[in-house]
Design a protein around this motif. Structure first.
Motif, short mmCIF file in Angstrom:
data_model
loop_
_atom_site.label_atom_id
_atom_site.label_comp_id
_atom_site.label_asym_id
_atom_site.label_seq_id
_atom_site.Cartn_x
_atom_site.Cartn_y
_atom_site.Cartn_z
N SER A 82 0.83 -1.21 0.00
CA SER A 82 0.00 0.00 0.00
C SER A 82 0.86 1.25 0.00
CB SER A 82 -0.93 0.01 1.22
OG SER A 82 -1.78 -1.11 1.24
N GLN A 83 1.88 1.26 0.86
CA GLN A 83 2.77 2.41 0.94
C GLN A 83 3.51 2.61 -0.39
OE1 GLN A 83 3.04 4.53 3.37
NE2 GLN A 83 5.07 5.48 3.32
N ALA A 84 4.02 1.52 -0.95
CA ALA A 84 4.74 1.61 -2.22
C ALA A 84 3.82 2.10 -3.33
CB ALA A 84 5.32 0.24 -2.58
N GLY A 85 2.58 1.61 -3.33
CA GLY A 85 1.62 2.02 -4.34
C GLY A 85 1.29 3.50 -4.26
N MET A 86 1.13 3.99 -3.02
CA MET A 86 0.83 5.41 -2.83
C MET A 86 1.95 6.29 -3.36
SD MET A 86 -2.09 6.24 -1.38
CE MET A 86 -3.34 5.82 -0.17
N ILE A 87 3.18 5.94 -3.02
CA ILE A 87 4.33 6.74 -3.48
C ILE A 87 4.46 6.66 -5.00
CG2 ILE A 87 6.83 7.04 -3.34
CD1 ILE A 87 6.71 5.94 -0.51
N SER A 88 4.11 5.51 -5.57
CA SER A 88 4.21 5.33 -7.01
C SER A 88 3.25 6.23 -7.77
CB SER A 88 3.93 3.86 -7.39
OG SER A 88 4.96 3.03 -6.90
N ALA A 89 2.31 6.85 -7.06
CA ALA A 89 1.42 7.82 -7.71
C ALA A 89 2.22 8.99 -8.25
CB ALA A 89 0.37 8.32 -6.71
N GLY A 90 3.46 9.13 -7.80
CA GLY A 90 4.31 10.22 -8.27
C GLY A 90 4.97 9.94 -9.61
N ILE A 91 4.70 8.79 -10.22
CA ILE A 91 5.31 8.45 -11.51
C ILE A 91 5.02 9.50 -12.59
CG2 ILE A 91 5.16 6.85 -13.47
CD1 ILE A 91 5.17 4.57 -11.45
N PRO A 92 3.75 9.97 -12.73
CA PRO A 92 3.50 11.02 -13.73
C PRO A 92 4.34 12.27 -13.49
CG PRO A 92 1.43 10.05 -13.01
CD PRO A 92 2.50 9.53 -12.09
N ILE A 93 4.67 12.53 -12.22
CA ILE A 93 5.49 13.70 -11.89
C ILE A 93 6.92 13.49 -12.38
CG2 ILE A 93 6.20 15.26 -10.06
CD1 ILE A 93 3.11 14.94 -10.61
N ALA A 94 7.41 12.27 -12.24
CA ALA A 94 8.75 11.95 -12.74
C ALA A 94 8.81 12.13 -14.25
CB ALA A 94 9.14 10.52 -12.35
N ILE A 95 7.72 11.73 -14.92
CA ILE A 95 7.66 11.90 -16.37
C ILE A 95 7.67 13.39 -16.73
CG2 ILE A 95 6.24 11.51 -18.43
CD1 ILE A 95 5.19 8.97 -17.06
N LEU A 96 6.93 14.17 -15.96
CA LEU A 96 6.91 15.62 -16.17
C LEU A 96 8.31 16.21 -16.04
CD1 LEU A 96 3.80 17.11 -14.30
CD2 LEU A 96 4.30 17.22 -16.74
N PHE A 97 9.05 15.74 -15.05
CA PHE A 97 10.37 16.28 -14.75
C PHE A 97 11.34 16.06 -15.93
CE2 PHE A 97 14.71 15.60 -13.13
CZ PHE A 97 14.94 16.84 -12.55
N PHE A 98 11.29 14.86 -16.51
CA PHE A 98 12.25 14.54 -17.57
C PHE A 98 11.81 15.00 -18.96
CE2 PHE A 98 13.49 11.20 -14.43
CZ PHE A 98 14.81 11.59 -14.29
N THR A 99 10.52 15.28 -19.14
CA THR A 99 10.01 15.67 -20.45
C THR A 99 10.70 16.91 -21.03
OG1 THR A 99 7.86 14.61 -20.16
CG2 THR A 99 7.98 16.42 -21.75
N PRO A 100 10.77 18.03 -20.30
CA PRO A 100 11.43 19.20 -20.89
C PRO A 100 12.94 19.04 -21.04
CG PRO A 100 10.85 19.63 -18.60
CD PRO A 100 10.21 18.32 -18.97
N ILE A 101 13.54 18.18 -20.22
CA ILE A 101 14.99 17.99 -20.28
C ILE A 101 15.38 17.17 -21.49
CG2 ILE A 101 16.98 16.99 -19.10
CD1 ILE A 101 15.57 17.51 -16.46
N ILE A 102 14.66 16.08 -21.74
CA ILE A 102 15.03 15.16 -22.82
C ILE A 102 14.30 15.44 -24.12
CG2 ILE A 102 15.01 12.72 -23.52
CD1 ILE A 102 15.42 12.00 -20.58
N LEU A 103 12.98 15.71 -24.03
CA LEU A 103 12.20 15.93 -25.24
C LEU A 103 12.11 17.41 -25.63
CD1 LEU A 103 9.23 13.46 -24.61
CD2 LEU A 103 11.35 13.07 -25.89
N LYS A 104 12.61 18.29 -24.75
CA LYS A 104 12.59 19.74 -25.02
C LYS A 104 11.18 20.25 -25.24
CE LYS A 104 17.07 19.46 -24.95
NZ LYS A 104 17.84 19.89 -23.75
N GLU A 105 10.22 19.68 -24.52
CA GLU A 105 8.83 20.10 -24.64
C GLU A 105 8.42 20.92 -23.42
OE1 GLU A 105 6.63 16.53 -25.17
OE2 GLU A 105 7.45 16.12 -27.16
#
Length: 303
Positions: free
Chosen positions: A91-114
């Motif tokens: 349950s704890q791991a699943g809750m923290i994993s809700a931050g995955i979209p945020i990790a995607i947001l973080f890397f998007t402008p750096i790698i995809l320049k979007e």
């Protein structure tokens, strides 16, 4: 459309089951060996599907891409997740994993320049606050230091998955998602196997009937089955509309953790988890992400 949504929901349920099985398999297999076994089986199945579709795996042509994807998405993400599940609840791991979209947001402008919209970053900040409360909730319960280690391992797993997703989108012009996933699985299995050298004690392996069933599940349903369901669902519903359904993953994980593992969560952990999910929803639904990124909705998730 309804069929597509149903497939997206099924995919998140299958991925959530991986966290539950990871807890069951903790006493049975060392995390690195578990990950090796899981993806060795999945790789055979994925390559078999490629063969049935009359496709070849371009191991030599795309070896650099496969190595990067295999290390980040298959080896780092999955191994860190299984390591975390030996220290904290599903349950704890699943809750923290809700931050995955945020990790995607973080890397998007750096790698995809979007460019990422302001509302998306607001959602990211909200989710980060929620994760902090999740950390604090467990610490206030007087948990062992391993709990903090487990929390950090999940956060690192989220970052690994965010990197994998964004890179997968970058490489999508060179191959389709099935080919990229199969190649990543192959090289990720190699990395996992190497990590087992000198670290896995045969006496630490205690397989039971339930453990074998869990291993079969994570190697098929949580990997290949979920991959197929998600990608077909995305094709029907569309990438942009599919992204928010990833937020169901932590919800199902908590539900299964409570029902199947009899797990308990503190009030502060509930608050933190809820805030984390709300932030992720804001980032993936309200946030004005450029049409090209769509929070990586067209990339598969390996749970």
């Amino acid at each position: 459309m309804n069929r597509g949504i149903g497939l997206l929901v099924i995919a998140t349920i299958l991925w959530a089951g991986n966290y539950i099985c990871g807890r069951y398999l903790g006493p049975a297999l060392p995390p690195t060996f578990l990950n090796t076994m899981r993806w060795a089986i999945s790789t055979v199945i994925l390559i078999g599907i490629l063969f049935l579709n009359k496709k070849k795996l371009p191991v030599f042509d795309l070896w650099k891409e496969f190595i990067i994807l295999g290390f980040t998405g298959i080896f780092a993400f999955s191994t860190l997740t299984y390591l975390a599940l030996t220290n904290i609840s599903a349950s704890q791991a699943g809750m923290i994993s809700a931050g995955i979209p945020i990790a995607i947001l973080f890397f998007t402008p750096i790698i995809l320049k979007e460019k990422i919209g302001v509302n998306a970053w607001v959602g990211a900040v909200i989710s980060i606050i929620g994760v902090f409360l999740l950390f604090q909730g467990r610490l206030e319960e007087g948990s062992s230091p391993n709990t903090l280690i487990g929390n950090i391992q999940v956060v690192l797993a989220c970052l690994a998955w965010g990197l994998y997703t964004v890179l997968g989108k970058r490489y999508s012009k060179q191959a389709d998602s099935l080919t990229l996933t199969a190649g990543a699985a192959l090289f990720g299995t190699v990395f996992s196997a190497i990590s087992c050298i000198g670290t896995v004690d045969v006496e630490s392996i205690h397989m039971t009937g339930t453990a074998w069933l869990c291993l079969l599940y994570v190697s098929t349903f949580a990997s290949v089955g979920a991959f197929l369901a998600w990608n077909v669902g995305v094709k029907i519903v569309g990438a942009g509309k599919s992204a928010p359904y990833l937020n169901l993953l932590p919800v199902w994980t908590v539900v299964f953790g409570l029902l199947l593992l009899n797990e308990e969560m503190s009030f502060l952990s509930w608050v933190g988890g809820t805030i984390t999910i709300i932030g992720a929803v804001i980032a993936s639904i309200i946030g004005k992400v450029s049409a090209k990124s769509k929070l990586g909705a067209d990339a598969s998730f390996n749970g």
